[in-house]
Design a protein around this motif. Structure first.
Motif, mmCIF file in Angstrom:
data_model
loop_
_atom_site.group_PDB
_atom_site.id
_atom_site.type_symbol
_atom_site.label_atom_id
_atom_site.label_comp_id
_atom_site.label_asym_id
_atom_site.label_seq_id
_atom_site.Cartn_x
_atom_site.Cartn_y
_atom_site.Cartn_z
ATOM 1 N N SER A 5 0.834 -1.208 0.000
ATOM 2 C CA SER A 5 0.000 0.000 0.000
ATOM 3 C C SER A 5 0.865 1.253 0.000
ATOM 4 C CB SER A 5 -0.920 0.026 1.218
ATOM 5 O OG SER A 5 -1.816 -1.041 1.185
ATOM 6 N N ILE A 6 1.952 1.213 0.743
ATOM 7 C CA ILE A 6 2.885 2.352 0.768
ATOM 8 C C ILE A 6 3.481 2.553 -0.622
ATOM 9 C CG2 ILE A 6 5.103 3.178 1.675
ATOM 10 C CD1 ILE A 6 4.318 1.785 4.332
ATOM 11 N N GLN A 8 2.188 1.674 -3.559
ATOM 12 C CA GLN A 8 1.154 2.183 -4.457
ATOM 13 C C GLN A 8 0.883 3.666 -4.199
ATOM 14 O OE1 GLN A 8 -1.966 -0.627 -3.627
ATOM 15 N NE2 GLN A 8 -1.266 -2.055 -5.197
ATOM 16 N N THR A 9 0.817 4.047 -2.937
ATOM 17 C CA THR A 9 0.577 5.447 -2.585
ATOM 18 C C THR A 9 1.741 6.319 -3.046
ATOM 19 O OG1 THR A 9 -0.738 4.766 -0.677
ATOM 20 C CG2 THR A 9 0.099 7.034 -0.677
ATOM 21 N N PHE A 10 2.960 5.875 -2.798
ATOM 22 C CA PHE A 10 4.156 6.603 -3.241
ATOM 23 C C PHE A 10 4.126 6.798 -4.754
ATOM 24 C CE2 PHE A 10 8.370 6.525 -5.104
ATOM 25 C CZ PHE A 10 9.011 7.544 -4.422
ATOM 26 N N ASN A 11 3.879 5.714 -5.500
ATOM 27 C CA ASN A 11 3.874 5.781 -6.967
ATOM 28 C C ASN A 11 2.834 6.763 -7.479
ATOM 29 O OD1 ASN A 11 5.928 3.906 -7.059
ATOM 30 N ND2 ASN A 11 4.614 2.203 -7.604
ATOM 31 N N ILE A 64 13.366 5.089 0.405
ATOM 32 C CA ILE A 64 12.606 6.126 1.092
ATOM 33 C C ILE A 64 13.230 6.287 2.473
ATOM 34 C CG2 ILE A 64 10.370 6.812 2.003
ATOM 35 C CD1 ILE A 64 9.083 5.063 -0.176
ATOM 36 N N PHE A 65 13.628 7.497 2.783
ATOM 37 C CA PHE A 65 14.281 7.781 4.063
ATOM 38 C C PHE A 65 13.310 8.518 4.967
ATOM 39 C CE2 PHE A 65 17.537 7.291 0.911
ATOM 40 C CZ PHE A 65 18.516 6.553 1.554
#
Length: 112
Positions: A5-6, A8-11, A64-65
């Motif tokens: 989910s992270i 997909q949301t990032f993309n 991702i930092f």
């Protein structure tokens, strides 16, 4: 929230396809102008008979930092490798940092 989910949301938020393509174009331009930029200093690190234009550009990953002690805000890094065309061995890396707003922040080039 799971990692898929992270992802997909990032993309979606950062239009990953677009930012990935623009990062690749930056690297392609650096390679195409290697005789007049910082790569000319690395030319001696290429195998005999291989030019920068021979190397394959391969997307590696996005880092991702978050909760990073060095920076106040989260950021992400798109990572590419320049790979020997015959051996498949990674020779150089090119990383580009983008700030929380998805704007270019810094880039890094180095040898493995």
């Amino acid at each position: 929230m799971d990692l898929k989910s992270i992802e997909q949301t990032f993309n979606l938020i950062y239009d990953f396809e677009k930012i990935n393509n623009s990062t690749r174009k930056i690297l392609e331009e650096i390679v195409s102008k290697s005789s007049i930029n910082f790569l000319k200093d690395e030319k001696g690190n290429l195998p005999k008979g291989v030019k920068y234009s021979d190397l394959l550009i391969e997307y590696k990953c996005v880092n991702i930092f978050i909760n990073n002690s060095d920076r106040e805000f989260p950021y992400f890094r798109i990572c590419y490798d320049l790979v020997h065309p015959k051996t498949g061995i990674q020779m150089f890396y090119y990383h580009v940092d983008y700030n929380i707003d998805g704007e270019f922040s810094d880039d890094y080039f180095g040898r493995y």
